[in-house]
Design an enzyme around this catalytic site. Structure first.
Site, short mmCIF file in Angstrom:
data_model
loop_
_atom_site.label_atom_id
_atom_site.label_comp_id
_atom_site.label_asym_id
_atom_site.label_seq_id
_atom_site.Cartn_x
_atom_site.Cartn_y
_atom_site.Cartn_z
CE1 TYR A 295 -4.14 -1.57 5.61
CE2 TYR A 295 -3.01 0.42 4.86
CZ TYR A 295 -3.67 -0.76 4.58
OH TYR A 295 -3.84 -1.14 3.27
CD GLU B 221 -2.25 5.27 4.51
OE1 GLU B 221 -1.98 5.45 5.69
OE2 GLU B 221 -2.61 6.18 3.75
CB SER C 215 -0.88 -0.02 1.25
OG SER C 215 -1.38 1.27 1.51
P1 GDR Z 1 -6.73 6.00 3.38
O1 GDR Z 1 -8.29 6.11 2.97
O2 GDR Z 1 -6.53 6.22 4.82
O3 GDR Z 1 -5.97 6.88 2.44
O4 GDR Z 1 -6.40 4.47 3.08
P2 GDR Z 1 -9.51 6.89 3.62
O5 GDR Z 1 -10.51 7.03 2.54
O6 GDR Z 1 -9.96 6.24 4.88
O7 GDR Z 1 -8.89 8.33 4.03
C1 GDR Z 1 -8.39 9.23 3.06
C2 GDR Z 1 -8.13 10.58 3.67
O8 GDR Z 1 -9.37 11.20 3.96
C3 GDR Z 1 -9.28 11.82 5.25
N1 GDR Z 1 -10.61 11.96 5.84
C4 GDR Z 1 -11.44 10.96 6.14
N2 GDR Z 1 -11.31 9.63 6.00
C5 GDR Z 1 -12.35 8.85 6.38
N3 GDR Z 1 -12.25 7.52 6.21
N4 GDR Z 1 -13.50 9.37 6.93
C6 GDR Z 1 -13.68 10.71 7.11
O9 GDR Z 1 -14.70 11.15 7.61
C7 GDR Z 1 -12.59 11.55 6.70
N5 GDR Z 1 -12.41 12.89 6.71
C8 GDR Z 1 -11.22 13.12 6.18
C9 GDR Z 1 -8.36 10.89 6.02
O10 GDR Z 1 -7.84 11.54 7.18
C10 GDR Z 1 -7.33 10.56 4.96
O11 GDR Z 1 -6.36 11.57 4.91
C11 GDR Z 1 -6.96 3.76 1.98
C12 GDR Z 1 -7.28 2.34 2.48
O12 GDR Z 1 -8.04 1.68 1.50
C13 GDR Z 1 -6.03 1.55 2.74
O13 GDR Z 1 -6.37 0.20 3.07
C14 GDR Z 1 -5.16 1.56 1.49
O14 GDR Z 1 -3.97 0.86 1.71
C15 GDR Z 1 -4.86 3.01 1.10
O15 GDR Z 1 -6.07 3.70 0.89
C16 GDR Z 1 -4.03 3.09 -0.16
#
Ligand code: GDR
Length: 331
Positions: free
Chosen positions: A151, A129, A127
Site C-alpha cells: 500500500y 504510510e 498518505s
Molecule cells: P494504518 O491503520 O495501517 O496506520 O493505515 P490501521 O488502523 O489499520 O493500523 C494502525 C496500527 O494498528 C496496529 N494494529 C492493528 N491494526 C488493525 N487494522 N487491526 C488490528 O487488529 C490491529 N492490532 C494492531 C497496526 O499494526 C498498525 O500499526 C491507515 C489507513 O487508513 C491507510 O489507508 C492510511 O493511508 C493511513 O492510515 C494513514
C-alpha cells in the site's frame, strides 16, 4: 455552480468530503463501480444532491468518459485499496488501483483537459504510510519516503506521479499527505474503530474481548471531518503543492485502549485484550508524527477535534448504534 468529481465516494473521506462540498454549493459527482454496489444507496441517502457516475480506476476509457461527462472544476482522487494489511495479501491489485489508478485519473484529466481559463484542479490522497520506516521525526513534506507495505509503495508511486504531471504538464495537482484520520464512519477493520466498536459491544454484554496485533505502534490520529477541509483548501490555492496534514500528537495503540476503556468506565483494559498474530504485519510502521506547519501557515488549516474528543465521539457513536441494534433485536 462548481462541479466536483470524487473517487472513493463511499469511503469515510468521500462521505465527509461530499457533505462539505455540498454545503459549499458544489454539484458533487461520485465515481462508482459495480452495478449493484451496496454502498451507493447509503451515500445517496446521506447526500441527496449527489450524482453517481460509472467508472473504474482500473479502466482508463471509463475514467475519460466520466471526466468528459462531468466536466469537473475539481477532482478528488480518494479511491484506493486503503487497508494496509490487505495490501500484503493483494499486492498486485493494490498497485493496480492505489498506484496506477492515480496515473489513469491524471491521464483522463490531461486528455479531456479543462479550458485554459479554468483548468481542472486535482487532489491526490497521499498518505503518511509513505514515510514507513521513518527517516526523521516529526515528518514533513521534505522527509524522504521509506514505505513498508505494498500500500505504501503504491501511494509513493501515486505521489511521485502527481509531482511529475505537475512539472511536465503544468497541471494544478496537489497532494495531501494525510496522517491517520478516523471517525465513527471508519471501517471496522481499522484499529481505532475495531476498538471502539468492540468496546461498545463489551459494555452491552455482546462480546467478551478484543483480539489485536501489535499494540506498540504509534500513530498521529486526527478527525476525518477536519481533514477533508484541508483537501478542499488545497484546491483553492493559486498554485498546486504538497501538504502534510496531521495533529502533531502521537499515541500508541495501548494509549488508545487506555483512553477508550477509561471513557467507557473501566479501570483497566488489559484483561479484555488478547494478542492474535493474524493481525501482525510482515513489516510494521512503528511511529508516525506529522508536522503540519506548512498547511497551518499557507492554508490556515488546523485540526479542531483532539485525541480524547475523537475517541469519545467514536465510542459514543458505536454505543448508540449497538444499543439501537440490540433494541431492534438484531444483536
Ligand atoms: P494504518 O491503520 O495501517 O496506520 O493505515 P490501521 O488502523 O489499520 O493500523 C494502525 C496500527 O494498528 C496496529 N494494529 C492493528 N491494526 C488493525 N487494522 N487491526 C488490528 O487488529 C490491529 N492490532 C494492531 C497496526 O499494526 C498498525 O500499526 C491507515 C489507513 O487508513 C491507510 O489507508 C492510511 O493511508 C493511513 O492510515 C494513514
Amino acid at each position: 455552480m462548481k462541479r466536483a468529481l470524487v473517487t472513493g465516494i463511499t469511503g469515510q473521506d468521500g462521505r465527509y468530503l461530499s457533505e462539505l462540498l455540498a454545503s459549499k454549493g458544489y454539484q458533487v459527482f461520485g465515481l462508482i463501480h459495480g452495478q449493484a454496489n451496496p454502498k451507493a444507496r447509503m451515500v445517496m441517502e446521506e447526500n441527496p444532491g449527489l450524482e453517481l457516475v460509472e467508472g473504474d480506476l482500473r479502466d482508463l476509457p471509463s475514467l475519460i468518459a466520466a471526466v468528459e461527462q462531468v466536466q469537473p472544476d475539481e477532482i478528488y482522487n480518494l479511491g484506493a485499496i486503503s487497508f494496509v494489511q490487505l495490501s500484503f495479501k493483494q499486492a498486485e491489485l493494490t498497485a493496480e488501483i492505489t498506484g496506477l489508478g492515480v496515473l489513469r485519473m491524471l491521464e483522463a484529466v490531461r486528455i479531456v483537459g479543462g479550458t485554459d481559463n479554468n483548468p481542472m484542479r486535482f487532489y491526490q490522497a497521499s498518505s503518511s504510510e509513505m514515510f514507513g520506516k521513518v527517516r526523521e521525526t516529526p515528518q514533513t513534506e521534505k522527509t524522504p519516503f521509506h514505505p513498508r507495505s505494498p500500500y505504501g509503495v503504491a501511494k509513493v508511486f501515486g505521489h511521485d506521479t502527481i509531482v511529475n504531471y505537475r512539472e511536465s504538464y503544468d497541471l494544478h495537482a496537489s497532494s495531501g499527505i494525510l496522517f491517520n484520520h478516523e471517525s465513527e464512519r471508519r471501517g471496522l477493520e481499522f484499529v481505532t474503530r475495531k476498538i471502539t466498536n468492540s468496546l461498545a459491544r463489551i459494555k452491552l454484554g455482546l462480546q467478551e474481548g478484543i483480539s489485536l496485533g501489535n499494540l506498540d505502534s504509534a500513530r498521529d490520529w486526527g478527525f476525518a471531518g477536519d481533514y477533508v477541509e484541508a483537501m478542499w483548501m488545497m484546491l483553492q490555492q493559486e498554485s498546486p503543492d504538497d501538504y502534510v496534514i496531521a495533529t502533531g500528537e502521537t499515541h500508541t495503540i495501548r494509549e488508545f485502549l487506555e483512553v477508550a476503556f477509561r471513557i467507557a468506565g473501566y479501570d483497566s483494559w488489559e484483561s479484555f485484550v488478547t494478542h492474535d498474530s493474524r493481525f501482525d504485519r510482515p513489516a510494521e510502521v512503528d511511529l508516525l508524527l506529522g508536522d503540519s506547519s506548512k498547511a497551518r501557515a499557507k492554508l490556515g488549516w488546523k485540526p479542531k477535534v483532539n485525541f480524547e474528543e475523537l475517541v469519545l465521539r467514536m465510542y459514543e457513536a458505536d454505543l448508540a448504534e449497538e444499543t439501537d441494534q440490540l433494541k431492534r433485536g438484531r444483536r
